[in-house]
Write a protein that holds these residues in place. Structure first.
Motif, mmCIF file in Angstrom:
data_model
loop_
_atom_site.group_PDB
_atom_site.id
_atom_site.type_symbol
_atom_site.label_atom_id
_atom_site.label_comp_id
_atom_site.label_asym_id
_atom_site.label_seq_id
_atom_site.Cartn_x
_atom_site.Cartn_y
_atom_site.Cartn_z
ATOM 1 N N GLN A 1 -9.233 14.373 -15.829
ATOM 2 C CA GLN A 1 -8.213 14.845 -14.892
ATOM 3 C C GLN A 1 -6.823 14.659 -15.477
ATOM 4 O OE1 GLN A 1 -9.040 16.282 -12.026
ATOM 5 N NE2 GLN A 1 -6.939 16.679 -11.361
ATOM 6 N N GLY A 2 -6.574 13.522 -16.095
ATOM 7 C CA GLY A 2 -5.267 13.280 -16.706
ATOM 8 C C GLY A 2 -4.991 14.198 -17.877
ATOM 9 N N GLY A 3 -6.050 14.578 -18.593
ATOM 10 C CA GLY A 3 -5.880 15.502 -19.710
ATOM 11 C C GLY A 3 -5.388 16.864 -19.262
ATOM 12 N N GLN A 4 -5.845 17.306 -18.109
ATOM 13 C CA GLN A 4 -5.373 18.597 -17.596
ATOM 14 C C GLN A 4 -3.872 18.578 -17.379
ATOM 15 O OE1 GLN A 4 -7.613 19.782 -14.119
ATOM 16 N NE2 GLN A 4 -9.572 19.237 -15.043
ATOM 17 N N VAL A 5 -3.386 17.494 -16.768
ATOM 18 C CA VAL A 5 -1.954 17.387 -16.497
ATOM 19 C C VAL A 5 -1.159 17.282 -17.793
ATOM 20 C CG1 VAL A 5 -0.172 15.949 -15.432
ATOM 21 C CG2 VAL A 5 -2.317 16.362 -14.227
ATOM 22 N N SER A 6 -1.583 16.419 -18.716
ATOM 23 C CA SER A 6 -0.853 16.222 -19.969
ATOM 24 C C SER A 6 -0.808 17.499 -20.798
ATOM 25 C CB SER A 6 -1.507 15.097 -20.781
ATOM 26 O OG SER A 6 -1.317 13.841 -20.166
ATOM 27 N N LEU A 7 -1.932 18.208 -20.880
ATOM 28 C CA LEU A 7 -1.981 19.426 -21.692
ATOM 29 C C LEU A 7 -1.185 20.558 -21.057
ATOM 30 C CD1 LEU A 7 -5.718 19.304 -22.815
ATOM 31 C CD2 LEU A 7 -3.701 18.865 -24.222
ATOM 32 N N VAL A 8 -1.233 20.664 -19.734
ATOM 33 C CA VAL A 8 -0.427 21.698 -19.060
ATOM 34 C C VAL A 8 1.055 21.428 -19.275
ATOM 35 C CG1 VAL A 8 0.286 22.546 -16.786
ATOM 36 C CG2 VAL A 8 -2.131 22.361 -17.331
ATOM 37 N N ILE A 9 1.466 20.178 -19.135
ATOM 38 C CA ILE A 9 2.874 19.826 -19.367
ATOM 39 C C ILE A 9 3.254 20.084 -20.816
ATOM 40 C CG2 ILE A 9 4.512 17.903 -19.486
ATOM 41 C CD1 ILE A 9 3.174 16.732 -17.013
ATOM 42 N N GLY A 10 2.386 19.696 -21.756
ATOM 43 C CA GLY A 10 2.689 19.886 -23.165
ATOM 44 C C GLY A 10 2.827 21.348 -23.547
ATOM 45 N N VAL A 11 1.839 22.153 -23.180
ATOM 46 C CA VAL A 11 1.864 23.576 -23.532
ATOM 47 C C VAL A 11 2.975 24.299 -22.779
ATOM 48 C CG1 VAL A 11 0.562 25.741 -23.432
ATOM 49 C CG2 VAL A 11 -0.584 23.631 -24.136
ATOM 50 N N GLY A 12 3.110 24.024 -21.472
ATOM 51 C CA GLY A 12 4.139 24.694 -20.682
ATOM 52 C C GLY A 12 5.543 24.374 -21.161
ATOM 53 N N SER A 13 5.820 23.111 -21.427
ATOM 54 C CA SER A 13 7.150 22.702 -21.894
ATOM 55 C C SER A 13 7.464 23.310 -23.250
ATOM 56 C CB SER A 13 7.231 21.177 -21.983
ATOM 57 O OG SER A 13 6.993 20.576 -20.743
ATOM 58 N N ALA A 14 6.496 23.240 -24.171
ATOM 59 C CA ALA A 14 6.727 23.772 -25.515
ATOM 60 C C ALA A 14 6.927 25.286 -25.493
ATOM 61 C CB ALA A 14 5.554 23.415 -26.422
ATOM 62 N N LEU A 15 6.167 25.986 -24.650
ATOM 63 C CA LEU A 15 6.302 27.442 -24.577
ATOM 64 C C LEU A 15 7.668 27.842 -24.033
ATOM 65 C CD1 LEU A 15 4.958 30.182 -24.909
ATOM 66 C CD2 LEU A 15 4.053 29.966 -22.593
ATOM 67 N N ILE A 16 8.098 27.201 -22.948
ATOM 68 C CA ILE A 16 9.407 27.533 -22.363
ATOM 69 C C ILE A 16 10.530 27.163 -23.321
ATOM 70 C CG2 ILE A 16 11.009 26.993 -20.491
ATOM 71 C CD1 ILE A 16 8.600 26.610 -18.670
ATOM 72 N N ALA A 17 10.447 25.965 -23.933
ATOM 73 C CA ALA A 17 11.489 25.532 -24.861
ATOM 74 C C ALA A 17 11.571 26.457 -26.073
ATOM 75 C CB ALA A 17 11.230 24.097 -25.315
#
Length: 267
Positions: A62-78
């Motif tokens: 469950q924690g991996g879903q949150v960490s990976l979504v934050i990682g991919v989403g942040s990097a894509l927007i940035a």
């Protein structure tokens, strides 16, 4: 120049583990087991339990879903933000480029992580808030690289001829600039995913990241720091996940960067 096949396989396995693992594994990340507090890895709890008796394997997924979504989403927007700002400054130059330099210098005046801390401390952290805050504080490096490369592309003879001929700016940027800038974008994106996951983990470790009942790998590490001496597995396994993701992404990023540099030398 080694192909990062193993790193790509590890990364794919971690995504499958986080997003499809809960469909296979029947444990709940929220159920309490008072009779199994801080139980070490066993046949019933493969990765052990935390101090409330919750299944660590289920919480890791469950924690991996949150960490990976934050990682991919942040990097894509940035990366997209840095691409748009950098290419605008590099293509139009003049006053636009001067404004770019002022804005970037303003952001770089403060250390990135402390700027991140300042922003998060004034809002209630959630997945989307963290994606926004991390991306807003992480676009500068990408923008500077794109700006520098856009300067070089703008000096190419065929680009000057297109400008003189009155070719639409959108056509020049999409047809000629975009393919040449794509390698830099992908390098920055892969590197940014790892950086965003580490930033979120650091914030969660300090108590400024994801709040319960949500969880991330960083918050799981934070939960286990108080019982580290008697229950090493609570912090070890989420820390291992973060290490594997960031290390694999760095290997892929290094590979892409070496290929980009090699193409530039051959050209």
């Amino acid at each position: 120049m080694k192909c990062p096949c193993l790193s790509a396989a590890v990364l794919a396995a971690l995504f499958l583990f986080s997003f499809f693992g809960p469909l296979v594994y029947g444990g709940s990340p929220y159920d309490l087991h008072p009779d199994a507090l801080l139980m070490p890895p066993s046949s019933h709890f493969p990765l052990g339990t935390d101090r409330l008796g919750r299944d660590l394997l289920a919480r890791l997924m469950q924690g991996g879903q949150v960490s990976l979504v934050i990682g991919v989403g942040s990097a894509l927007i940035a990366s997209l933000l840095g691409l748009m700002i950098g290419i605008t400054a590099g293509y139009f130059r003049g006053k636009v480029d001067k404004a770019f330099v002022v804005v970037v210098d303003l952001f770089l005046t403060f250390p990135t992580f402390f700027l991140l801390l300042a922003l998060v401390s004034y809002v209630e952290a959630s997945v989307w808030v963290l994606i926004f805050v991390i991306s807003v504080t992480g676009w500068m490096t990408m923008a500077r690289m794109i700006r520098a490369e856009s300067f070089a592309i703008g000096q190419k003879p065929f680009i000057k001829i297109l400008k003189i001929a009155g070719a639409p700016t959108s056509k020049i940027l999409l047809k000629y600039f975009a393919p040449l800038l794509a390698p830099i974008f992908f390098v920055s994106f892969t590197f940014g995913v790892g950086g965003a996951i580490l930033s979120e983990s650091a914030l969660s470790f300090l108590g400024l990241g994801i709040s319960p009942p949500q969880m991330s790998w960083g918050s799981l590490i934070s939960e286990g720091k108080e019982v580290m001496q008697i229950a090493w597995w609570v912090s070890f396994f989420p820390g291992l996940m973060i290490f594997l993701v960031t290390f694999s992404l760095m290997q892929i990023s290094d590979y892409l960067q070496s290929r980009t540099n090699r193409k530039e030398i051959l050209n």
